[in-house]
Design a protein around this motif. Structure first.
Motif, PDB file in Angstrom:
ATOM      1  N   ALA A 142       0.823  -1.210   0.000  1.00 33.35           N
ATOM      2  CA  ALA A 142       0.000   0.000   0.000  1.00 33.35           C
ATOM      3  C   ALA A 142       0.855   1.257   0.000  1.00 33.35           C
ATOM      4  N   GLU A 143       1.966   1.228   0.742  1.00 27.90           N
ATOM      5  CA  GLU A 143       2.847   2.395   0.784  1.00 27.90           C
ATOM      6  C   GLU A 143       3.363   2.740  -0.607  1.00 27.90           C
ATOM      7  N   GLY A 144       3.581   1.713  -1.421  1.00 29.88           N
ATOM      8  CA  GLY A 144       4.132   1.927  -2.755  1.00 29.88           C
ATOM      9  C   GLY A 144       3.211   2.680  -3.688  1.00 29.88           C
ATOM     10  N   VAL A 145       1.921   2.715  -3.379  1.00 26.92           N
ATOM     11  CA  VAL A 145       0.980   3.412  -4.267  1.00 26.92           C
ATOM     12  C   VAL A 145       0.260   4.566  -3.579  1.00 26.92           C
ATOM     13  N   CYS A 146       0.494   4.748  -2.290  1.00 24.81           N
ATOM     14  CA  CYS A 146      -0.172   5.830  -1.552  1.00 24.81           C
ATOM     15  C   CYS A 146       0.498   7.163  -1.880  1.00 24.81           C
ATOM     16  N   PRO A 147      -0.272   8.219  -2.139  1.00 26.42           N
ATOM     17  CA  PRO A 147       0.339   9.537  -2.368  1.00 26.42           C
ATOM     18  C   PRO A 147       1.259   9.913  -1.208  1.00 26.42           C
ATOM     19  N   ALA A 148       2.426  10.431  -1.544  1.00 25.77           N
ATOM     20  CA  ALA A 148       3.456  10.667  -0.523  1.00 25.77           C
ATOM     21  C   ALA A 148       2.987  11.592   0.578  1.00 25.77           C
ATOM     22  N   GLN A 149       2.211  12.620   0.210  1.00 20.00           N
ATOM     23  CA  GLN A 149       1.799  13.580   1.234  1.00 20.00           C
ATOM     24  C   GLN A 149       0.760  13.012   2.189  1.00 20.00           C
ATOM     25  N   LEU A 150       0.151  11.868   1.842  1.00 17.43           N
ATOM     26  CA  LEU A 150      -0.835  11.248   2.723  1.00 17.43           C
ATOM     27  C   LEU A 150      -0.240  10.136   3.568  1.00 17.43           C
ATOM     28  N   TRP A 151       0.886   9.558   3.146  1.00 15.51           N
ATOM     29  CA  TRP A 151       1.458   8.444   3.919  1.00 15.51           C
ATOM     30  C   TRP A 151       1.888   8.957   5.290  1.00 15.51           C
ATOM     31  N   PRO A 152       1.383   8.377   6.386  1.00 12.60           N
ATOM     32  CA  PRO A 152       1.521   9.004   7.709  1.00 12.60           C
ATOM     33  C   PRO A 152       2.812   8.682   8.464  1.00 12.60           C
ATOM     34  N   LEU A 153       3.639   7.791   7.938  1.00 12.21           N
ATOM     35  CA  LEU A 153       4.837   7.374   8.663  1.00 12.21           C
ATOM     36  C   LEU A 153       6.090   7.842   7.933  1.00 12.21           C
ATOM     37  N   ALA A 154       7.158   8.048   8.693  1.00 13.66           N
ATOM     38  CA  ALA A 154       8.439   8.354   8.074  1.00 13.66           C
ATOM     39  C   ALA A 154       8.858   7.171   7.207  1.00 13.66           C
ATOM     40  N   THR A 155       9.324   7.454   6.002  1.00 10.79           N
ATOM     41  CA  THR A 155       9.718   6.394   5.073  1.00 10.79           C
ATOM     42  C   THR A 155      11.178   6.007   5.277  1.00 10.79           C
ATOM     43  N   TYR A 156      11.580   4.894   4.668  1.00 13.93           N
ATOM     44  CA  TYR A 156      12.981   4.483   4.723  1.00 13.93           C
ATOM     45  C   TYR A 156      13.881   5.548   4.090  1.00 13.93           C
ATOM     46  N   ARG A 157      13.368   6.224   3.045  1.00 15.02           N
ATOM     47  CA  ARG A 157      14.166   7.279   2.429  1.00 15.02           C
ATOM     48  C   ARG A 157      14.457   8.390   3.429  1.00 15.02           C
ATOM     49  N   GLU A 158      13.463   8.763   4.189  1.00 17.28           N
ATOM     50  CA  GLU A 158      13.644   9.825   5.185  1.00 17.28           C
ATOM     51  C   GLU A 158      14.525   9.376   6.338  1.00 17.28           C
ATOM     52  N   LEU A 159      14.375   8.140   6.741  1.00 13.19           N
ATOM     53  CA  LEU A 159      15.097   7.635   7.905  1.00 13.19           C
ATOM     54  C   LEU A 159      16.573   7.377   7.622  1.00 13.19           C
ATOM     55  N   LEU A 160      16.900   6.914   6.427  1.00 14.19           N
ATOM     56  CA  LEU A 160      18.233   6.362   6.176  1.00 14.19           C
ATOM     57  C   LEU A 160      19.185   7.315   5.471  1.00 14.19           C
ATOM     58  N   HIS A 161      18.664   8.257   4.693  1.00 19.87           N
ATOM     59  CA  HIS A 161      19.554   9.033   3.827  1.00 19.87           C
ATOM     60  C   HIS A 161      19.764  10.438   4.372  1.00 19.87           C
ATOM     61  N   LEU A 162      20.510  10.513   5.447  1.00 12.81           N
ATOM     62  CA  LEU A 162      20.756  11.788   6.115  1.00 12.81           C
ATOM     63  C   LEU A 162      21.501  12.748   5.198  1.00 12.81           C
ATOM     64  N   ASP A 163      22.462  12.209   4.427  1.00 15.20           N
ATOM     65  CA  ASP A 163      23.294  13.060   3.579  1.00 15.20           C
ATOM     66  C   ASP A 163      22.464  13.849   2.584  1.00 15.20           C
ATOM     67  N   SER A 164      21.512  13.195   1.959  1.00 19.56           N
ATOM     68  CA  SER A 164      20.745  13.859   0.917  1.00 19.56           C
ATOM     69  C   SER A 164      19.478  14.523   1.440  1.00 19.56           C
ATOM     70  N   ASN A 165      19.101  14.254   2.692  1.00 13.57           N
ATOM     71  CA  ASN A 165      17.846  14.789   3.232  1.00 13.57           C
ATOM     72  C   ASN A 165      18.027  16.000   4.130  1.00 13.57           C
ATOM     73  N   GLN A 166      19.271  16.327   4.503  1.00  7.40           N
ATOM     74  CA  GLN A 166      19.446  17.366   5.516  1.00  7.40           C
ATOM     75  C   GLN A 166      20.249  18.529   4.960  1.00  7.40           C
TER      76      GLN A 166
END
Length: 950
Positions: A142-166
């Motif tokens: 479900a996460e793979g097709v849910c619009p990003a702005q509606l998905w309520p949890l932090a994603t692996y992209r947000e959690l793991l990629h500090l270099d490119s996210n901060q």
């Protein structure tokens, strides 16, 4: 030496006969194999019991962690993921997940019901690798097709990629749309750097000003210095007669001391009745300046002995049980020389008793002082008949004060905690105390800063807080002082409670003293460690001390016999003394003793007294046991003769004291120690009367032990068979605090207190009635809070979420609660009203709670309007270094103290909020949870973004 990942290796390993145990559960269980038990025990590393204990703990740990994981999964799915998918119109995925979750819950219930540790952990592993995986697969798809702005949890992209996210300023991309929000460490925003980082606030600093230990208490060197200026010394304060002969000199010294320290205000500080758990600080005080203004406009200072010793006030506005009324309201505060005078800020506090115009005690302190006086007189008489001379006997106590520290922003979103002191509803957090990982763990740094400041403030006014540590429940702490004389220790405890509340607020925390603020985890007590000593310092409950100092070992057995008699004969009074409203939820489980009053003596002392009562030759010289560690680098060490029994309400501990464990954390313990002193006075009197009548003391003690031996119980107070056994023994077992309170008016109890001159019948019955009124009043507050929270917050949220079934269930339960409340309010008799109140609490309110807690479990997190147990209890995982805590159920950080980070939102124009509902609902909920409520307006921009206009 080959490839351990090779497909052929497992088969080859089997041929070689190597251990291959894929399951951690099976591997853990192998610790109990016969060869392993033999290995560890024969080498002296671990006994069989030690090894099997580790096996069982590890199996319990595995099952407990899986339970936490599964509960987290269910909460996240029900409260966050499903609402998001429904908002996105992903019906197929909703259906798939909704089919998988009940199967998971079914497996969880089967696991929880299993009693064998290995079988339970095996089921837990299956839950983890099968049922949870099925739910995970459905959610990940479900996460793979849910619009990003509606998905309520932090994603692996947000959690793991500090270099490119901060970015440079510590902001991270979020919402899947590049929106910048502050990072978890709340690093400065650009505008904060531009103005010197004024927006970046760390924990409150320690207070180091104000002097050292005892600098704010008028005893010892401090009193010596200032009394010396008037020709006296601190030694005069040790004799209460100074109040008759030297009051003016003491008053002059106090005035000079105060002026030198900026304290030009004084107050008579007393302890009104009916304040347990409600009145901040549990004390009464009126502040008066020690000066007037002369004709020239300059202050004229005056503080004399009369002002020091006595004050006059209104007695009818305090709870008084009919002892005072509006047209006969006169009451007086009278200095108590047993407790030292102290200073806080600009005010000198003078401990006093509170007495009505007709001589009735209107406070907690006066009966305690009377009881101590009677107990001392009878003890001196008894000891004198045994050849021991002493100036007096006193109670010494040490109070272990337990409490919770919770984030203040979460506390602000719980009207029940704010007004009633406990959560009247609230779903259990996925993680509670099942891992046993909080007790005496490292103290949370924000909590530690608070506790350190409390200790430092206490040191200045001479309160020696020795101990600080975490308790068993998450968010729970304990502080404890050294032993001391009971009246002074009680005064100090009330001060500690007040300072904890005040200082916690400075650190963005709320301090909760109510006995059971949260369901499902340990409540808080105030263990009343109690002993008797002579004025010369001999501990009469320490056998070795008695023998060495008094030279008469028989004194110890006689003292113990008198106490055993007192506990058995007056178990109802001991139960009444701890019948605070919160204790009704606490007693009987989770390390709190049951309501059955018994005494634990331990094996050695029981053996001695059993032989003594039978007339056999017996000596009690408890020898400390030397415990071998089996480790070369750690020496053997001594341990006490007696073990600990935490299920007993009144155990003998450490070879020197009793610990009254049933006392509630919110209580003023004056009544507790008044009862202990009074029932001991009666026993000492009876013993002395019989000795004066010609019977030797040992025979009197043996007779008492034989008569009252039934109260001695060294077993498991939580055992299912104990209540039945206690009934057979004829012990007091009063589960209801209301019934226990009402027992104060029993004929034997009225006679006890009046004959010993501790309380008149009117004074005792007044206390009974006040306590019953207090119980009913607190339940009324709790029930009104519940109705308001349901009607004003919960039902609107559930209706917005479309949870019609839950709305219907709650709307059916609330009118029943209101009906019960009206019946309670209409009742005129105090006992009948309190009885109805208890039924409201344990029946009607529980039905509403069950319905609300079930609804919380499926309500979208961003719609649930109250702070959850997760937000309230888990300070460690919810709070960052700067005192900010997660809120709204979606990881949004808000300041713990003053919510000032909204200034960042005000300057940038927006705060990112993940949501699965329409903008209007965002606005409504953001207002509901209090974003700068009344100071800002919450507007709505694009979906998922809230604008705060300051």
């Amino acid at each position: 030496n080959g490839n351990g990942y090779g497909a052929e290796w497992p088969e080859e390993a089997v041929k070689r006969g190597l251990f291959n145990i894929p399951s951690g559960v099976d591997a853990t269980n192998a610790l109990g194999a016969e060869k392993n038990v033999a290995l560890f025990s024969e080498l002296g590393v671990m006994t069989k019991e030690e090894l099997l204990a580790r096996r069982d703990i590890q199996l319990q740990h595995y099952a407990g962690l899986v339970e936490i994981e599964a509960n987290c999964m269910v909460d996240m799915v029900q409260q966050q993921i499903l609402p998001a998918l429904k908002a996105a119109g992903l019906t197929e995925h909703v259906t798939r997940i909704e089919a998988a979750v009940p199967e998971l819950e079914k497996e969880m219930h089967a696991m929880e019901a299993e009693g064998d540790d290995y079988a339970k952990a095996t089921l837990a592993r299956r839950v983890r690798f099968e049922a949870m995986e099925r739910v995970r697969e459905a959610c990940d798809a479900a996460e793979g097709v849910c619009p990003a702005q509606l998905w309520p949890l932090a994603t692996y992209r947000e959690l793991l990629h500090l270099d490119s996210n901060q970015d440079f300023f510590g902001s991270t991309t979020a919402l899947g749309n590049g929106q910048l929000v502050p990072a978890l460490n709340r690093g400065p925003a650009p505008q904060d750097l531009a103005r010197g980082m004024e927006g970046r606030e760390g924990p409150a600093p320690r207070e180091t000003s104000g002097g050292g230990y005892g600098s704010k208490v008028f005893t010892g060197a401090v009193a010596d210095e200032w009394l010396g200026k008037f020709g006296e010394s601190a030694s005069i304060l040790g004799d209460p007669s100074w109040t008759k002969t030297k009051a003016d000199k003491v008053a002059s010294a106090l005035l000079a001391w105060g002026r030198a320290n900026g304290a030009t205000v004084y107050t008579h500080w007393f302890q009104p009745l009916g304040a347990n758990g409600v009145r901040p600080g549990l004390t009464g005080q009126v502040h008066n300046h020690m000066f007037t203004f002369g004709a020239d406009g300059k202050p004229v200072y005056k503080f004399d002995g009369e002002m020091l010793l006595k004050g006059e006030t209104d007695g009818s506005s305090y709870p008084n049980g009919g002892l005072r009324v509006t047209h006969t309201a006169g009451a007086f505060t009278v200095l108590d020389p047993n407790s030292p005078i102290f200073m806080r800020d600009d005010t000198i506090f003078i401990p006093t008793a509170f007495v009505g115009f007709n001589g009735h005690s209107l406070d907690e302190k006066m009966p305690l002082l009377r009881a101590e006086s009677r107990m001392s007189a009878e003890a001196v008489r008894l000891l004198g008949l045994m050849g021991v001379s002493t100036k007096g006997v006193q109670q010494n106590i040490g109070l272990e004060q337990e409490f919770f520290l919770v984030p203040r922003d979460a506390y602000a979103r719980r009207p029940d905690l704010q007004l009633a002191g406990r959560t009247v509803l609230g779903r259990h957090s996925p993680r509670g105390q099942e891992m046993c990982d909080h007790y005496m763990a490292a103290i949370n740094p924000v909590a530690l800063a608070c506790l350190r400041e409390v200790q430092e403030a206490c040191f200045q006014i001479g309160i020696p807080i020795k101990t600080r540590h975490r308790e068993v429940a998450p968010g729970q702490y304990e502080m404890a002082p050294y032993f001391g004389h009971a009246p002074g220790q009680i005064d100090q405890n009330l001060l500690v409670m007040q300072m904890c509340e005040e200082i916690a607020a400075k650190h963005g925390l709320a301090c909760l003293f109510q006995e059971k603020p949260f369901a499902g985890i340990n409540g808080s007590g105030k263990h009343n460690n109690w002993s008797l000593s002579t004025k010369e310092g001999v501990n009469l409950l320490n056998a070795r001390h008695v023998t060495q100092k008094l030279g008469n070992p028989g004194v110890f057995a006689v003292m113990l016999a008198a106490i055993v008699r007192a506990v058995d004969r007056h178990g109802d009074l001991l139960r009444a003394a701890v019948a605070s409203p919160g204790n009704d939820f606490r007693l009987g489980a989770m390390e709190a003793p049951p309501a059955i009053i018994s005494a634990y003596l331990g094996e050695a002392l029981t053996t001695f007294l059993d032989a003594y009562r039978k007339g056999e030759k017996a000596d009690y010289a408890p020898q400390k046991t030397v415990l071998q560690t089996g480790c070369d680098s750690i020496d053997a060490f001594e341990i006490p003769a007696e073990d600990r029994n935490r299920t007993s309400p009144f155990p003998y501990t450490a070879g020197m004291r009793f610990e009254f464990r049933a006392v509630g954390s919110a209580q003023n313990v004056s009544m507790v120690n008044t009862v202990l002193a009074t029932i001991c006075a009666e026993s000492f009197k009876e013993f002395a009367d019989k000795v004066e009548g010609g019977t030797d003391a040992a025979s009197v003690a043996r007779e008492a032990l034989n008569t009252h031996w039934r109260v001695v119980f060294n077993g498991n107070g939580y055992g299912a068979e104990w209540p039945e056994e206690a009934v057979k023994r004829g012990l007091f077992n009063i589960p209801s605090g209301v019934d226990a309170t009402n027992a104060l008016g029993a004929e034997k109890n009225v006679a006890l207190f009046s004959e010993l001159g501790v309380m008149t019948k009117e004074e005792l019955l007044a206390r009974r009635d006040i306590q019953l009124q207090h119980y009913a009043g607190l339940v009324e507050i709790e029930a009104n809070c519940m109705v308001d929270m349901v009607q004003q917050q919960i039902l609107p949220a559930l209706k917005a979420a479309g949870l019609t079934e839950h709305v219907t269930r709650i709307e059916a339960a609330v009118p029943e609660l209101e009906k019960e409340m009206h019946a309670m309010e209409a009742e005129g008799d105090d006992y009948a009203k309190a009885t109805l109140a208890r039924r409201v609490r344990f029946e009607a309110m529980e039905r509403v709670r069950e319905a609300c807690d079930a609804a919380e479990g499926v309500c979208p997190a961003q719609l649930w309007p109250l702070a959850t147990y997760r937000e309230l209890l888990h300070l460690d995982s919810n709070q960052d270094f700067f005192g900010s805590t997660t809120a709204l159920g979606n990881g949004q950080l808000v300041p713990a103290l003053n919510r000032s980070s909204v200034r960042h939102a005000a300057s940038t124009g927006s705060v990112g909020l993940k949501t699965a509902v329409d903008p209007a609902m965002i606005k409504a909920q953001a207002n509901t949870v209090g974003w700068e409520r009344g100071q800002s307006e919450v507007l709505v921009g694009s979906p998922g973004v809230v604008t705060v206009r300051r």
